[in-house]
Design a protein around this motif. Structure first.
Motif, PDB file in Angstrom:
ATOM      1  N   ASP A  15       0.824  -1.203   0.000  1.00 57.23           N
ATOM      2  CA  ASP A  15       0.000   0.000   0.000  1.00 57.23           C
ATOM      3  C   ASP A  15       0.862   1.258   0.000  1.00 57.23           C
ATOM      4  O   ASP A  15       0.357   2.355  -0.153  1.00 57.23           O
ATOM      5  N   TYR A  16       2.149   1.102   0.194  1.00 56.79           N
ATOM      6  CA  TYR A  16       3.035   2.244   0.306  1.00 56.79           C
ATOM      7  C   TYR A  16       3.792   2.425  -1.008  1.00 56.79           C
ATOM      8  O   TYR A  16       4.991   2.241  -1.104  1.00 56.79           O
ATOM      9  N   PHE A  17       3.044   2.815  -2.030  1.00 46.96           N
ATOM     10  CA  PHE A  17       3.621   2.866  -3.370  1.00 46.96           C
ATOM     11  C   PHE A  17       4.711   3.906  -3.502  1.00 46.96           C
ATOM     12  O   PHE A  17       5.583   3.808  -4.350  1.00 46.96           O
ATOM     13  N   TYR A  18       4.696   4.945  -2.652  1.00 45.31           N
ATOM     14  CA  TYR A  18       5.689   5.997  -2.772  1.00 45.31           C
ATOM     15  C   TYR A  18       7.069   5.533  -2.287  1.00 45.31           C
ATOM     16  O   TYR A  18       8.065   6.218  -2.481  1.00 45.31           O
ATOM     17  N   LEU A  19       7.156   4.355  -1.668  1.00 45.90           N
ATOM     18  CA  LEU A  19       8.436   3.816  -1.242  1.00 45.90           C
ATOM     19  C   LEU A  19       9.076   2.954  -2.320  1.00 45.90           C
ATOM     20  O   LEU A  19      10.235   2.594  -2.228  1.00 45.90           O
ATOM     21  N   ASP A  20       8.314   2.588  -3.347  1.00 48.19           N
ATOM     22  CA  ASP A  20       8.824   1.732  -4.393  1.00 48.19           C
ATOM     23  C   ASP A  20       9.706   2.523  -5.354  1.00 48.19           C
ATOM     24  O   ASP A  20       9.545   3.731  -5.524  1.00 48.19           O
ATOM     25  N   THR A  21      10.647   1.838  -5.992  1.00 51.46           N
ATOM     26  CA  THR A  21      11.601   2.508  -6.876  1.00 51.46           C
ATOM     27  C   THR A  21      11.716   1.764  -8.193  1.00 51.46           C
ATOM     28  O   THR A  21      11.085   0.739  -8.418  1.00 51.46           O
ATOM     29  N   ASP A  78       0.067  11.646 -13.638  1.00 54.67           N
ATOM     30  CA  ASP A  78       0.135  10.361 -14.316  1.00 54.67           C
ATOM     31  C   ASP A  78       1.580  10.013 -14.675  1.00 54.67           C
ATOM     32  O   ASP A  78       2.277  10.804 -15.300  1.00 54.67           O
ATOM     33  N   GLY A  79       2.000   8.792 -14.275  1.00 53.03           N
ATOM     34  CA  GLY A  79       3.372   8.370 -14.506  1.00 53.03           C
ATOM     35  C   GLY A  79       3.528   7.311 -15.576  1.00 53.03           C
ATOM     36  O   GLY A  79       4.526   6.581 -15.580  1.00 53.03           O
ATOM     37  N   ARG A  80       2.564   7.217 -16.505  1.00 55.09           N
ATOM     38  CA  ARG A  80       2.657   6.170 -17.528  1.00 55.09           C
ATOM     39  C   ARG A  80       3.879   6.353 -18.436  1.00 55.09           C
ATOM     40  O   ARG A  80       4.359   5.388 -19.029  1.00 55.09           O
ATOM     41  N   ASN A  81       4.351   7.583 -18.560  1.00 53.35           N
ATOM     42  CA  ASN A  81       5.534   7.851 -19.390  1.00 53.35           C
ATOM     43  C   ASN A  81       6.781   8.109 -18.551  1.00 53.35           C
ATOM     44  O   ASN A  81       7.806   8.553 -19.073  1.00 53.35           O
ATOM     45  N   ASP A  82       6.684   7.814 -17.267  1.00 48.30           N
ATOM     46  CA  ASP A  82       7.751   8.166 -16.336  1.00 48.30           C
ATOM     47  C   ASP A  82       8.821   7.082 -16.250  1.00 48.30           C
ATOM     48  O   ASP A  82       8.541   5.897 -16.419  1.00 48.30           O
ATOM     49  N   ILE A  83      10.048   7.511 -15.984  1.00 46.81           N
ATOM     50  CA  ILE A  83      11.139   6.605 -15.618  1.00 46.81           C
ATOM     51  C   ILE A  83      11.758   7.189 -14.347  1.00 46.81           C
ATOM     52  O   ILE A  83      12.613   8.087 -14.423  1.00 46.81           O
ATOM     53  N   PRO A  84      11.313   6.754 -13.161  1.00 45.73           N
ATOM     54  CA  PRO A  84      11.828   7.331 -11.913  1.00 45.73           C
ATOM     55  C   PRO A  84      13.331   7.176 -11.778  1.00 45.73           C
ATOM     56  O   PRO A  84      13.932   6.243 -12.335  1.00 45.73           O
ATOM     57  N   ASP A  85      13.935   8.085 -11.035  1.00 42.69           N
ATOM     58  CA  ASP A  85      15.368   7.972 -10.790  1.00 42.69           C
ATOM     59  C   ASP A  85      15.631   6.867  -9.764  1.00 42.69           C
ATOM     60  O   ASP A  85      14.709   6.171  -9.330  1.00 42.69           O
ATOM     61  N   THR A  86      16.871   6.693  -9.377  1.00 40.52           N
ATOM     62  CA  THR A  86      17.232   5.583  -8.493  1.00 40.52           C
ATOM     63  C   THR A  86      16.627   5.703  -7.095  1.00 40.52           C
ATOM     64  O   THR A  86      16.606   4.728  -6.340  1.00 40.52           O
ATOM     65  N   THR A  91      10.638  11.591 -13.046  1.00 40.76           N
ATOM     66  CA  THR A  91      11.416  12.412 -13.974  1.00 40.76           C
ATOM     67  C   THR A  91      10.582  12.875 -15.162  1.00 40.76           C
ATOM     68  O   THR A  91      10.995  13.756 -15.904  1.00 40.76           O
ATOM     69  N   ASN A  92       9.391  12.265 -15.346  1.00 43.95           N
ATOM     70  CA  ASN A  92       8.538  12.647 -16.474  1.00 43.95           C
ATOM     71  C   ASN A  92       7.075  12.421 -16.101  1.00 43.95           C
ATOM     72  O   ASN A  92       6.395  11.553 -16.648  1.00 43.95           O
ATOM     73  N   ASN A  93       6.605  13.203 -15.147  1.00 48.13           N
ATOM     74  CA  ASN A  93       5.237  13.099 -14.656  1.00 48.13           C
ATOM     75  C   ASN A  93       4.313  13.973 -15.503  1.00 48.13           C
ATOM     76  O   ASN A  93       4.631  15.125 -15.775  1.00 48.13           O
ATOM     77  N   ASP A  94       3.182  13.439 -15.946  1.00 51.23           N
ATOM     78  CA  ASP A  94       2.254  14.161 -16.816  1.00 51.23           C
ATOM     79  C   ASP A  94       0.943  14.463 -16.099  1.00 51.23           C
ATOM     80  O   ASP A  94       0.747  14.094 -14.941  1.00 51.23           O
ATOM     81  N   VAL A  95       0.041  15.144 -16.819  1.00 51.43           N
ATOM     82  CA  VAL A  95      -1.277  15.483 -16.271  1.00 51.43           C
ATOM     83  C   VAL A  95      -2.352  14.923 -17.192  1.00 51.43           C
ATOM     84  O   VAL A  95      -2.341  15.179 -18.400  1.00 51.43           O
ATOM     85  N   PHE A  96      -3.279  14.149 -16.615  1.00 49.11           N
ATOM     86  CA  PHE A  96      -4.372  13.545 -17.362  1.00 49.11           C
ATOM     87  C   PHE A  96      -5.697  13.864 -16.670  1.00 49.11           C
ATOM     88  O   PHE A  96      -5.733  14.360 -15.532  1.00 49.11           O
ATOM     89  N   ALA A  97      -6.797  13.568 -17.352  1.00 54.92           N
ATOM     90  CA  ALA A  97      -8.132  13.795 -16.796  1.00 54.92           C
ATOM     91  C   ALA A  97      -9.086  12.708 -17.272  1.00 54.92           C
ATOM     92  O   ALA A  97      -8.902  12.110 -18.336  1.00 54.92           O
TER      93      ALA A  97
END
Length: 236
Positions: A15-21, A78-86, A91-97
């Protein structure tokens, strides 16, 4: 109607998705409707708003309004196009509706329509109704340090420039935006600038997305004590 972030499809099972990398995150958005007696009206555990790859609504704000016809509209990061850093930072967060009707059925493209897929990070800040079943959204653009906005019709058609029109000045280094309609077809914004001393500024866009005020005369506060932009504006 309310919307919530959900990690039931996350490969980590956490449930803690913000900890995932390392781009392994898969946080989605679901919705539920409750009547006046507290009864759930839609599918158990909610209906799907978006299950796009990556992390939806994991980095910034989610904002929603009524569509004026028994449904609701949500604007989300929306992070569908994102590649998070280490470290797991976007690094590429978008906005959707997405728009959902009174029966819980999404009305626009599967997994939502894009308001901005510009390079770098965009973070949702607010939205306001256009009075005709559509909306105007505002977000921070991290790379350019600008405030941008987009208008979308009730049918999900983008009305202004691709990836949004510029609200703030290029010299402002702006963030923390908020928006309200003025009741005359225009939209009012406030935001904080961090170029030198922090100021609060305001701007107006007309129905065509054109700035109406000169940046040099829209300083609301320049006291120099790290002011914050109002999270709610009120028209007179």
């Amino acid at each position: 109607i309310f919307f919530f972030t959900d990690t039931r499809n996350d490969p980590h099972g956490s449930d803690y998705f913000y900890l995932d990398t390392s781009n392994l995150v898969n946080a989605d958005i679901y919705a539920q409707r409750i009547n006046g007696n507290g009864n759930l009206l839609w599918t158990g555990n909610g209906v799907v708003v978006t299950t796009a790859p990556g992390n939806q609504n994991g980095y910034g704000n989610d904002v929603a309004i009524s569509d004026g016809a028994g449904g609701a509209i949500i604007v989300y990061d929306d992070g569908r196009n994102d590649i998070p850093d280490t470290f797991g930072n976007p690094t590429n967060n978008d906005v959707f509706a997405q728009k959902i009707n009174s029966s819980g059925v999404p009305q626009w493209a599967v997994n939502g329509i894009s308001l901005s897929t510009a390079a770098g990070n965009q973070y949702t800040e607010g939205m306001a109704t256009d009075g005709a079943g559509g909306f105007v959204a505002v977000w921070d653009e991290e790379n350019s340090i600008l405030i941008r906005s987009q208008k979308v019709s009730s049918a999900g058609a983008v009305s202004w420039t691709i990836d949004g029109v510029t609200v703030s000045s290029s010299s402002d280094s702006s963030y923390n935006a908020t928006i309200v309609p003025d009741g005359l077809g225009n939209y009012l914004f406030s935001y904080v600038t961090q170029a030198g001393i922090e100021n609060v500024k305001a701007q107006q866009l007309n129905s065509a997305g054109v700035r109406q005020w000169a940046p040099s005369v829209t300083v609301v506060c320049n006291a120099g004590n790290s002011p914050s932009s109002l999270k709610m504006l009120q028209t007179e």
